[in-house]
Enzyme design. Sequence first.
Site, PDB file in Angstrom:
ATOM      1  N   LEU B  78       8.440  38.733  57.616  1.00  0.00           N
ATOM      2  CA  LEU B  78       7.153  39.779  57.790  1.00  0.00           C
ATOM      3  C   LEU B  78       6.646  40.023  59.257  1.00  0.00           C
ATOM      4  O   LEU B  78       6.332  38.769  59.655  1.00  0.00           O
ATOM      5  CB  LEU B  78       6.035  39.335  56.879  1.00  0.00           C
ATOM      6  CG  LEU B  78       6.346  39.539  55.400  1.00  0.00           C
ATOM      7  CD1 LEU B  78       5.275  38.968  54.493  1.00  0.00           C
ATOM      8  CD2 LEU B  78       7.027  40.865  55.012  1.00  0.00           C
ATOM      9  N   ASP B  79       6.208  40.879  59.847  1.00  0.00           N
ATOM     10  CA  ASP B  79       5.625  40.940  61.051  1.00  0.00           C
ATOM     11  C   ASP B  79       4.253  40.793  60.863  1.00  0.00           C
ATOM     12  O   ASP B  79       3.645  40.745  59.686  1.00  0.00           O
ATOM     13  CB  ASP B  79       5.841  42.023  61.888  1.00  0.00           C
ATOM     14  CG  ASP B  79       5.586  43.545  61.253  1.00  0.00           C
ATOM     15  OD1 ASP B  79       4.776  43.426  60.216  1.00  0.00           O
ATOM     16  OD2 ASP B  79       5.999  44.540  61.638  1.00  0.00           O
ATOM     17  N   SER B  80       3.365  40.791  61.685  1.00  0.00           N
ATOM     18  CA  SER B  80       1.954  40.530  61.737  1.00  0.00           C
ATOM     19  C   SER B  80       1.341  41.695  60.952  1.00  0.00           C
ATOM     20  O   SER B  80       0.269  41.424  60.194  1.00  0.00           O
ATOM     21  CB  SER B  80       1.130  40.614  63.218  1.00  0.00           C
ATOM     22  OG  SER B  80       1.551  41.815  63.849  1.00  0.00           O
ATOM     23  N   THR B  83       2.026  40.867  57.253  1.00  0.00           N
ATOM     24  CA  THR B  83       1.305  40.048  56.831  1.00  0.00           C
ATOM     25  C   THR B  83      -0.070  40.415  56.448  1.00  0.00           C
ATOM     26  O   THR B  83      -0.786  39.758  55.444  1.00  0.00           O
ATOM     27  CB  THR B  83       1.188  38.961  57.831  1.00  0.00           C
ATOM     28  OG1 THR B  83       2.417  38.578  58.387  1.00  0.00           O
ATOM     29  CG2 THR B  83       0.729  37.584  57.415  1.00  0.00           C
TER      30      THR B  83
END
Lengths: 166, 123
Positions: B78-80, B83
């Site tokens: 997952l990227d930021s 998230t």
Amino acid sequence: MTVKAQFLASYKQLLRSLIKSNRRSKISQINEDNKKQIALLTYRKINLVRQQASEVDSKKRLTHLQQTHEITKLIENLKANDPVKLKSLYFYDSPSRLRHTVLHDFPSDQASIDKRLQHLRDISGFIKNQMEYEQLVERYNPGLKMDQEEKVKRTAARVGLRVPDC
Amino acid sequence: MLSSMLRGSSVALRTVSARSLARPVGVSAMMSPIRLYSSSLNKDEISTRIIDVVKAFDKTTASAQVTNETHFAKDLGLDSLDTVELLVAIEEEFDIEIPDKVADEIKSVGEAVKYIETNPEAN
């Protein structure tokens, strides 16, 4: 705070309000749909039972019986299906589109970045407050979402009468 | 008169204490009220609920094996922003709001479980 952290915070706020309002409307929608489906299936079941009663051929009777069982099972499934428990409603439908809209030609200078972030926060505030407003309107006007049957029942109860059960 | 009053009060005290001896449970419950929370979440329940939420997230790559040690960025890819979406979903599940500073620290399922365990408002 860096731009990234600020952006993430505003994005989160926006997402939170979007999901809250979406979830609420979707739950009521799914409930309505379920109700309609159950009504339809019940109608079909009653028809089947009638056909079965008038049928002379025993084989056809058996198939009717099976169909009735299937429909009963479907109705039970629908009744057990509670949208409040659905985990997928905790997520936004099309996050990629939202992301594209939010990040679309993201400005580079500080002043416009601040403006953009403020804009995001404003949107989330609007969505949240709109939802609260709707909840309050609903709470103060309980007749708004009541169906006709319930309205008649309550009106009758108000003057000391009772609507017959069937 | 003072002594009689004192005596009277001591008698009263004695009867009270006798009563309290007779029914120690009721009195002790009244003396030290127990704080009752509406829900008691245990750790296993929290982690299964969080894992269910993570599994419902359609962006998770290896949705089959989500455990307490699963790291959002490393294991799930997952990227930021993803998230953030996941954390908002977890917030919704437990009906809380995780403050931004704490949310930055939560990077795995185990950390989320730990935070929610310490949060008295979670349910």
